[in-house]
Design a protein around this motif. Structure first.
Motif, PDB file in Angstrom:
ATOM      1  N   ALA A 128       0.836  -1.196   0.000  1.00 17.56           N
ATOM      2  CA  ALA A 128       0.000   0.000   0.000  1.00 17.56           C
ATOM      3  C   ALA A 128       0.880   1.259   0.000  1.00 17.56           C
ATOM      4  O   ALA A 128       1.863   1.340   0.744  1.00 17.56           O
ATOM      5  CB  ALA A 128      -0.927   0.001   1.204  1.00 17.56           C
ATOM      6  N   ILE A 129       0.499   2.246  -0.831  1.00 17.46           N
ATOM      7  CA  ILE A 129       1.295   3.470  -0.969  1.00 17.46           C
ATOM      8  C   ILE A 129       0.552   4.695  -0.455  1.00 17.46           C
ATOM      9  O   ILE A 129       1.081   5.477   0.326  1.00 17.46           O
ATOM     10  CB  ILE A 129       1.689   3.696  -2.445  1.00 17.46           C
ATOM     11  CG1 ILE A 129       2.530   2.517  -2.950  1.00 17.46           C
ATOM     12  CG2 ILE A 129       2.443   5.020  -2.607  1.00 17.46           C
ATOM     13  CD1 ILE A 129       2.821   2.584  -4.434  1.00 17.46           C
ATOM     14  N   ARG A 130      -0.710   4.864  -0.879  1.00 18.79           N
ATOM     15  CA  ARG A 130      -1.461   6.041  -0.466  1.00 18.79           C
ATOM     16  C   ARG A 130      -2.959   5.798  -0.637  1.00 18.79           C
ATOM     17  O   ARG A 130      -3.382   4.938  -1.410  1.00 18.79           O
ATOM     18  CB  ARG A 130      -1.056   7.264  -1.283  1.00 18.79           C
ATOM     19  CG  ARG A 130      -1.467   7.182  -2.748  1.00 18.79           C
ATOM     20  CD  ARG A 130      -1.269   8.524  -3.448  1.00 18.79           C
ATOM     21  NE  ARG A 130      -1.824   8.492  -4.789  1.00 18.79           N
ATOM     22  CZ  ARG A 130      -1.116   8.340  -5.897  1.00 18.79           C
ATOM     23  NH1 ARG A 130       0.187   8.159  -5.826  1.00 18.79           N
ATOM     24  NH2 ARG A 130      -1.704   8.355  -7.073  1.00 18.79           N
ATOM     25  N   LEU A 131      -3.760   6.600   0.080  1.00 16.10           N
ATOM     26  CA  LEU A 131      -5.209   6.607  -0.077  1.00 16.10           C
ATOM     27  C   LEU A 131      -5.592   7.717  -1.041  1.00 16.10           C
ATOM     28  O   LEU A 131      -4.906   8.733  -1.154  1.00 16.10           O
ATOM     29  CB  LEU A 131      -5.895   6.830   1.265  1.00 16.10           C
ATOM     30  CG  LEU A 131      -5.649   5.783   2.356  1.00 16.10           C
ATOM     31  CD1 LEU A 131      -6.360   6.198   3.646  1.00 16.10           C
ATOM     32  CD2 LEU A 131      -6.103   4.408   1.915  1.00 16.10           C
ATOM     33  N   ASN A 132      -6.709   7.542  -1.733  1.00 14.94           N
ATOM     34  CA  ASN A 132      -7.218   8.548  -2.672  1.00 14.94           C
ATOM     35  C   ASN A 132      -8.638   8.933  -2.267  1.00 14.94           C
ATOM     36  O   ASN A 132      -9.382   8.115  -1.726  1.00 14.94           O
ATOM     37  CB  ASN A 132      -7.215   7.993  -4.094  1.00 14.94           C
ATOM     38  CG  ASN A 132      -5.842   7.492  -4.506  1.00 14.94           C
ATOM     39  OD1 ASN A 132      -4.879   8.244  -4.537  1.00 14.94           O
ATOM     40  ND2 ASN A 132      -5.748   6.198  -4.785  1.00 14.94           N
ATOM     41  N   ALA A 139     -12.214   8.739   1.628  1.00 21.00           N
ATOM     42  CA  ALA A 139     -11.269   7.805   1.012  1.00 21.00           C
ATOM     43  C   ALA A 139     -12.048   6.709   0.295  1.00 21.00           C
ATOM     44  O   ALA A 139     -12.963   6.113   0.882  1.00 21.00           O
ATOM     45  CB  ALA A 139     -10.359   7.209   2.069  1.00 21.00           C
ATOM     46  N   TYR A 140     -11.717   6.448  -0.965  1.00 18.58           N
ATOM     47  CA  TYR A 140     -12.468   5.417  -1.685  1.00 18.58           C
ATOM     48  C   TYR A 140     -11.582   4.438  -2.453  1.00 18.58           C
ATOM     49  O   TYR A 140     -12.033   3.356  -2.836  1.00 18.58           O
ATOM     50  CB  TYR A 140     -13.487   6.054  -2.624  1.00 18.58           C
ATOM     51  CG  TYR A 140     -12.919   6.711  -3.852  1.00 18.58           C
ATOM     52  CD1 TYR A 140     -13.076   6.126  -5.115  1.00 18.58           C
ATOM     53  CD2 TYR A 140     -12.218   7.895  -3.778  1.00 18.58           C
ATOM     54  CE1 TYR A 140     -12.551   6.722  -6.247  1.00 18.58           C
ATOM     55  CE2 TYR A 140     -11.705   8.504  -4.905  1.00 18.58           C
ATOM     56  CZ  TYR A 140     -11.872   7.907  -6.144  1.00 18.58           C
ATOM     57  OH  TYR A 140     -11.347   8.501  -7.259  1.00 18.58           O
ATOM     58  N   THR A 141     -10.313   4.777  -2.674  1.00 18.58           N
ATOM     59  CA  THR A 141      -9.397   3.819  -3.298  1.00 18.58           C
ATOM     60  C   THR A 141      -8.053   3.858  -2.590  1.00 18.58           C
ATOM     61  O   THR A 141      -7.730   4.799  -1.858  1.00 18.58           O
ATOM     62  CB  THR A 141      -9.174   4.109  -4.794  1.00 18.58           C
ATOM     63  OG1 THR A 141      -8.512   5.375  -4.942  1.00 18.58           O
ATOM     64  CG2 THR A 141     -10.471   4.109  -5.567  1.00 18.58           C
ATOM     65  N   VAL A 142      -7.249   2.808  -2.824  1.00 16.13           N
ATOM     66  CA  VAL A 142      -5.884   2.751  -2.309  1.00 16.13           C
ATOM     67  C   VAL A 142      -4.947   2.426  -3.472  1.00 16.13           C
ATOM     68  O   VAL A 142      -5.231   1.542  -4.285  1.00 16.13           O
ATOM     69  CB  VAL A 142      -5.737   1.703  -1.191  1.00 16.13           C
ATOM     70  CG1 VAL A 142      -6.165   0.312  -1.653  1.00 16.13           C
ATOM     71  CG2 VAL A 142      -4.305   1.675  -0.652  1.00 16.13           C
ATOM     72  N   THR A 143      -3.877   3.181  -3.581  1.00 15.26           N
ATOM     73  CA  THR A 143      -2.868   2.916  -4.596  1.00 15.26           C
ATOM     74  C   THR A 143      -1.804   2.011  -3.997  1.00 15.26           C
ATOM     75  O   THR A 143      -1.276   2.291  -2.917  1.00 15.26           O
ATOM     76  CB  THR A 143      -2.226   4.226  -5.093  1.00 15.26           C
ATOM     77  OG1 THR A 143      -3.228   5.014  -5.731  1.00 15.26           O
ATOM     78  CG2 THR A 143      -1.116   3.945  -6.089  1.00 15.26           C
ATOM     79  N   TYR A 150     -10.438  -0.329  -5.125  1.00 14.47           N
ATOM     80  CA  TYR A 150     -11.494   0.244  -4.297  1.00 14.47           C
ATOM     81  C   TYR A 150     -11.384  -0.318  -2.881  1.00 14.47           C
ATOM     82  O   TYR A 150     -11.196  -1.526  -2.691  1.00 14.47           O
ATOM     83  CB  TYR A 150     -12.868  -0.082  -4.876  1.00 14.47           C
ATOM     84  CG  TYR A 150     -13.186   0.654  -6.151  1.00 14.47           C
ATOM     85  CD1 TYR A 150     -13.414   2.031  -6.144  1.00 14.47           C
ATOM     86  CD2 TYR A 150     -13.252  -0.021  -7.371  1.00 14.47           C
ATOM     87  CE1 TYR A 150     -13.707   2.714  -7.314  1.00 14.47           C
ATOM     88  CE2 TYR A 150     -13.551   0.656  -8.551  1.00 14.47           C
ATOM     89  CZ  TYR A 150     -13.765   2.023  -8.513  1.00 14.47           C
ATOM     90  OH  TYR A 150     -14.048   2.698  -9.670  1.00 14.47           O
ATOM     91  N   LEU A 151     -11.547   0.555  -1.884  1.00  8.11           N
ATOM     92  CA  LEU A 151     -11.445   0.112  -0.492  1.00  8.11           C
ATOM     93  C   LEU A 151     -12.567  -0.843  -0.109  1.00  8.11           C
ATOM     94  O   LEU A 151     -12.368  -1.771   0.674  1.00  8.11           O
ATOM     95  CB  LEU A 151     -11.463   1.322   0.442  1.00  8.11           C
ATOM     96  CG  LEU A 151     -10.228   2.234   0.402  1.00  8.11           C
ATOM     97  CD1 LEU A 151     -10.485   3.481   1.244  1.00  8.11           C
ATOM     98  CD2 LEU A 151      -8.997   1.501   0.911  1.00  8.11           C
ATOM     99  N   LYS A 152     -13.772  -0.606  -0.670  1.00  8.75           N
ATOM    100  CA  LYS A 152     -14.930  -1.388  -0.221  1.00  8.75           C
ATOM    101  C   LYS A 152     -14.861  -2.855  -0.614  1.00  8.75           C
ATOM    102  O   LYS A 152     -15.468  -3.704   0.036  1.00  8.75           O
ATOM    103  CB  LYS A 152     -16.213  -0.770  -0.749  1.00  8.75           C
ATOM    104  CG  LYS A 152     -16.324  -0.719  -2.259  1.00  8.75           C
ATOM    105  CD  LYS A 152     -17.615  -0.039  -2.669  1.00  8.75           C
ATOM    106  CE  LYS A 152     -17.744   0.054  -4.188  1.00  8.75           C
ATOM    107  NZ  LYS A 152     -19.007   0.730  -4.580  1.00  8.75           N
ATOM    108  N   ASN A 153     -14.124  -3.178  -1.684  1.00  6.76           N
ATOM    109  CA  ASN A 153     -14.073  -4.586  -2.102  1.00  6.76           C
ATOM    110  C   ASN A 153     -12.736  -5.006  -2.684  1.00  6.76           C
ATOM    111  O   ASN A 153     -12.567  -6.156  -3.089  1.00  6.76           O
ATOM    112  CB  ASN A 153     -15.177  -4.866  -3.126  1.00  6.76           C
ATOM    113  CG  ASN A 153     -15.146  -3.893  -4.298  1.00  6.76           C
ATOM    114  OD1 ASN A 153     -14.132  -3.259  -4.593  1.00  6.76           O
ATOM    115  ND2 ASN A 153     -16.282  -3.765  -4.980  1.00  6.76           N
ATOM    116  N   LEU A 154     -11.768  -4.071  -2.749  1.00  2.00           N
ATOM    117  CA  LEU A 154     -10.429  -4.320  -3.312  1.00  2.00           C
ATOM    118  C   LEU A 154     -10.458  -4.764  -4.769  1.00  2.00           C
ATOM    119  O   LEU A 154      -9.536  -5.444  -5.229  1.00  2.00           O
ATOM    120  CB  LEU A 154      -9.660  -5.319  -2.453  1.00  2.00           C
ATOM    121  CG  LEU A 154      -9.188  -4.803  -1.102  1.00  2.00           C
ATOM    122  CD1 LEU A 154      -8.275  -5.819  -0.431  1.00  2.00           C
ATOM    123  CD2 LEU A 154      -8.485  -3.461  -1.208  1.00  2.00           C
TER     124      LEU A 154
END
Length: 404
Positions: A128-132, A139-143, A150-154
């Protein structure tokens, strides 16, 4: 630590979610979705993360959850430690999602999900690098090193640019021209605007997030602010606030006449520069720099009426965009901030041109154009009577009632 590939990530997530209770989501319409608010507390050097949900019963935004971080430590608002494994403070590494879950990137590049019961669960081991964030500061995605999810289901999500305006983390503000934000001992949010290192404007937002006091000018700007995210100031130290579906601007030094701003789409948020000044206003349709903003000059009152609040009354005149405010404190009556008389006990607007007040039992009237040129109305004043739109229509005296 060995990184998980995408297939493994998804499989692990399914197993984790199948053993967990369903998230406690906030019920809200598209225009009243929850929002996040993150800021560096200038008084304590901590980063504060707030989550606001829309109350359908109260019809206002309310603070639902609050965390804060210092370095690699994350705490609940009451000071209870949640974890000491953060990669760092700020929205780059930490933030609330729409379901009110909190996400944090760890020292090792893992991703931790903290549920509504403040229970942390690691959903990614590394990479994991950063949240968007979206325009609601949620926050809704992770780079990650393997892509964006997407955070809710990857599930895979579109990539975000490195300079995306919703992905900037808070920075320490050291410029002599800046806006500092902090929470005081009464749980009020304080905004301090500095010019050349000297305090120019101090705003205080009540603990319930609805009232705004200009502490510098001793003027209450609103009692119906939507929430902390809906207040800010620009480089000219003009103050902006959002209330009852309208965005208003108070020009520096003119705190009694707010301008209603015309916007395309629904207001979403302010975007600020590194020194805390508003740089853009974001709506559901577009975003606007401060130069692009214009007043809603076509907005005019449909009738003459008065809005009464504790300590002041504001007159709106039919067919006009202007307003006038009478305020009373310690017996001193002011019109738009300028002293009219002392020893005053009662006051009100008679119509769109004239106001009335009582001093030591004697009633006086004056016009808005010449507020200090008074006319004696009566003696033995006991009370004022107002109608359904706040206009003073009668004076009750010891000898009877006088109508206007």
């Amino acid at each position: 630590m060995k990184k998980l590939n995408i297939a493994t990530i998804l499989m692990v997530l399914v197993l984790v979610l199948s053993t967990m209770a369903a998230p406690a989501t906030v019920k809200a319409s598209d225009s009243n979705k929850p929002y996040g608010y993150t800021y560096d507390d200038a008084a304590t050097n901590k980063t504060v993360y707030k989550f606001y949900g829309f109350s359908e019963t109260k019809k206002v935004y309310v603070l639902s959850k609050e965390f804060y971080s210092k370095g690699t430590y994350l705490y609940r608002s009451d000071g209870t430690l949640i974890t000491n494994q953060l990669a760092g403070s700020g929205s780059k590494f930490n933030g609330f999602a729409e379901n009110s879950y909190f996400y944090s990137i760890t020292k090792t590049g893992g991703l931790t999900q903290i549920d509504t019961q403040n229970r942390p669960t690691e959903i990614l081991e590394s990479g994991a690098i950063r949240l968007n964030y979206n325009s609601d500061d949620i926050a809704y995605t992770v780079t990650t090193t393997s892509g964006t999810f997407y955070l809710k289901n990857l599930k895979p999500a579109p990539e975000k640019d490195d300079d995306d305006e919703y992905n900037q983390s808070p920075t320490v503000k050291k410029s002599p021209n800046r806006v500092d934000i902090y929470t005081n001992s009464a749980n009020e949010t304080v905004y301090e605007g500095y010019k050349n290192g000297k305090l120019k404007v101090k705003l205080i937002v009540s603990s319930n997030g609805s009232r705004v006091l200009n502490a510098t000018a001793r003027v209450r700007l609103t009692d119906t602010l939507q929430g902390a995210k809906f207040l800010g100031m620009d480089h000219s130290y003009n103050v902006y606030l959002y209330e009852k579906n309208s965005l208003y601007r108070f020009k520096q030094g003119n705190w009694y006449n707010a301008s209603r701003l015309a916007l395309s789409g629904n207001y979403k948020s302010f975007k600020k520069d590194d020194n805390g000044f508003i740089s853009k206003i974001v709506t559901s349709k577009s975003s606007y720099t401060m130069k692009q903003l214009t007043t809603a000059s076509k907005w005019k009152a449909k009738k003459t009426y008065v809005v009464s609040k504790s300590g002041y009354k504001t007159l709106y005149r039919k067919g006009s965009t202007s307003s006038y405010t009478l305020s009373l404190k310690s017996g001193i009556l002011k019109l738009n901030g300028k002293k009219v008389a002392s020893g005053v006990s009662k006051y009100g607007f008679i119509n769109g041109k004239t106001f009335v007040y009582s001093k030591k039992g004697t009633g006086f009237s004056a016009t808005l154009k010449n507020p200090k040129k008074t006319k004696k109305v009566c003696t033995g004043v006991k009370n004022f009577k107002i109608n359904s739109v706040g206009i003073t229509t009668k004076i009750v005296t010891t000898k009877g009632t006088r109508k206007f």
